[in-house]
Design an enzyme around this catalytic site. Sequence first.
Site, PDB file in Angstrom:
ATOM      1  N   GLY A  17       0.729   5.474   1.352  1.00 31.19           N
ATOM      2  CA  GLY A  17       0.020   6.500   2.105  1.00 31.19           C
ATOM      3  C   GLY A  17       0.568   7.868   1.801  1.00 31.19           C
ATOM      4  O   GLY A  17       1.166   8.089   0.744  1.00 31.19           O
TER       5      GLY A  17
ATOM      6  N   LYS B  16       8.151  -0.527   5.646  1.00 34.80           N
ATOM      7  CA  LYS B  16       7.648   0.810   5.335  1.00 34.80           C
ATOM      8  C   LYS B  16       8.821   1.692   4.925  1.00 34.80           C
ATOM      9  O   LYS B  16       9.832   1.760   5.636  1.00 34.80           O
ATOM     10  CB  LYS B  16       6.928   1.426   6.540  1.00 34.80           C
ATOM     11  CG  LYS B  16       6.261   2.753   6.198  1.00 34.80           C
ATOM     12  CD  LYS B  16       5.211   3.139   7.225  1.00 34.80           C
ATOM     13  CE  LYS B  16       4.437   4.385   6.776  1.00 34.80           C
ATOM     14  NZ  LYS B  16       3.367   4.741   7.692  1.00 34.80           N
TER      15      LYS B  16
ATOM     16  N   VAL C 266       4.251   0.899   1.824  1.00 37.43           N
ATOM     17  CA  VAL C 266       4.520  -0.337   2.543  1.00 37.43           C
ATOM     18  C   VAL C 266       4.760  -1.451   1.528  1.00 37.43           C
ATOM     19  O   VAL C 266       3.941  -1.665   0.628  1.00 37.43           O
ATOM     20  CB  VAL C 266       3.341  -0.702   3.471  1.00 37.43           C
ATOM     21  CG1 VAL C 266       3.646  -1.998   4.215  1.00 37.43           C
ATOM     22  CG2 VAL C 266       3.071   0.427   4.461  1.00 37.43           C
TER      23      VAL C 266
ATOM     24  N   GLY D 252       0.820  -1.206   0.000  1.00 39.80           N
ATOM     25  CA  GLY D 252       0.000   0.000   0.000  1.00 39.80           C
ATOM     26  C   GLY D 252       0.848   1.247   0.000  1.00 39.80           C
ATOM     27  O   GLY D 252       2.076   1.180   0.126  1.00 39.80           O
TER      28      GLY D 252
ATOM     29  N   MET E  29       3.098   9.843   3.141  1.00 41.56           N
ATOM     30  CA  MET E  29       4.529  10.051   2.941  1.00 41.56           C
ATOM     31  C   MET E  29       5.294   8.756   2.780  1.00 41.56           C
ATOM     32  O   MET E  29       6.470   8.770   2.451  1.00 41.56           O
ATOM     33  CB  MET E  29       5.111  10.852   4.105  1.00 41.56           C
ATOM     34  CG  MET E  29       5.117  10.131   5.421  1.00 41.56           C
ATOM     35  SD  MET E  29       5.974  11.104   6.675  1.00 41.56           S
ATOM     36  CE  MET E  29       5.862  10.007   8.086  1.00 41.56           C
TER      37      MET E  29
ATOM     38  N   ASP F  17      -4.724   8.697  14.539  1.00 41.06           N
ATOM     39  CA  ASP F  17      -5.268   8.395  13.198  1.00 41.06           C
ATOM     40  C   ASP F  17      -5.988   7.057  13.231  1.00 41.06           C
ATOM     41  O   ASP F  17      -5.920   6.285  12.284  1.00 41.06           O
ATOM     42  CB  ASP F  17      -4.134   8.375  12.167  1.00 41.06           C
ATOM     43  CG  ASP F  17      -4.671   8.471  10.734  1.00 41.06           C
ATOM     44  OD1 ASP F  17      -5.811   8.920  10.561  1.00 41.06           O
ATOM     45  OD2 ASP F  17      -3.945   8.063   9.809  1.00 41.06           O
TER      46      ASP F  17
END
Lengths: 199, 282
Positions: free
Chosen positions: B105, B125, B110, B103, B107, B216
């Site tokens: 995000g 990451k 992964v 995935g 900044m 978050d």
Amino acid sequence: MESATSTFSLIDRLKSGDTAVFPALFQKYSHRLVVLIHYRLSPEMRLFVEVDDVLQETFLKAFRDIGNFTYRTPGSFMSWLASIADHVIADMARYQGRHKRHAAEHVRFRTDSNPQGPEPADTKTPSVLLAEKERILALIKRLNMLPEDYRQVILLAKVEGFSTQEIAMQLGKSTESVSLLLHRAVKRFRELLNSKSSQ
Amino acid sequence: MTKADSPDFQQNEDKGPSSSERERRLANAVAGYLDVQCQGGETDIEGYCRLHPDLEPDLRIEIETLDQIEHLLETPAFSSQGDPDEDELPQSLSGYKILGEIGSGGMGRVLLATDLRLDRKVAIKTLKRQYLNNASLRARFMQEARTMARISHPNIVRIYSLGQPDEIPYFVMEFLEGTTVVEAAQALTLHQKVELMQKVVLAVEFMHQHQVIHRDLKPGNILVGPDLEPKVLDFGLALHVGKGDKRLSHADEIMGTLTTSPLSRLGVMLRLMREVTSSRWG
């Protein structure tokens, strides 16, 4: 927003006759213009006018008229390109019903048959162009999912590069109202991004 | 959809019917950031957000969204910050063979990898290429790794190690196979859902006890494995605070009642979830 210094420098070099910077200068704005042109074209016009045709015609006119452009603020070049795109679209609308024109028929960029024309604005490989096109289409798809006023304020702020004060003048609202509208638009856009990829 | 259809602007006069003072201040802060960019000024997210600590994390999230739009509009070859989509996957990182991307995000991204020494799958990451030269984002990225290292809990994703200094910034985590809590919940009974959420709440309590606020927490950041064990992940916005920080006190008070009746425990969980997830939950 774009780096004002580099845009200023590129324009300065182009006005001085360094036509080699032409692709760099105009490619820098091509994505913004594609999105802007997409939304300036009415649904009816999209049936007979391609966004790419308007983009190429806009670039060619800008190349020819760059001597008349005066850099004032970081957003002034984009505003100038947008006004040219508006004229191109208006011209093309007058051709409606005559015949569909393609970029290659009226744009005089450099080709074997036109060696004196300016360097084509897009010199990238087809795969890169396709990847970029998909990126922009994905952006447009998300923008289309927004309420009209949300989409409008994002286009004015991020595509055309207007300040909140300038947007307020255009929309006849207070700057505080525009700020709230923008905040809510960005929040909704974020939700759309999250709903696509939740991780 | 027209303006009239826009729910936020129904009956809107000038400021909107439901705009709170905080929302107006948040809106003004976002507009201020945009106006600096519009004038060609340098913008530093970290520095700007530090000017408005009480608007976190919403301000940061909105600014990052604006920057995401900006990246989409920039032509990659002439983008000052590069193109996130054109980041090529590294073949390997010391001791890890990269298998693909899980995935991406704000900044970071992964990656799925194999730990060649232990022969197991891991998640790595990395910081996106366009942020490599951004000192504040690099620092925040490393802070995320350090925050994760502070907490070891069965329902919180585990960090294994930090990348080598001579490679791109990255850290190695356990690889989680599962689905988001919302998708998983569709196949669960009410009792299973309550049990699952209780585990999430206890994991959040554990974080708070270790002075970590996730900031978050949302369905997308809670993965549920085949064994129905939830895992809280993505500490990119997490904050490590010192003891006595006011921001922890409310949550601590609520958690202090968790040993009461099952019904009140459910109520407490719901209240806690509402608190920690703010308005972005549901």
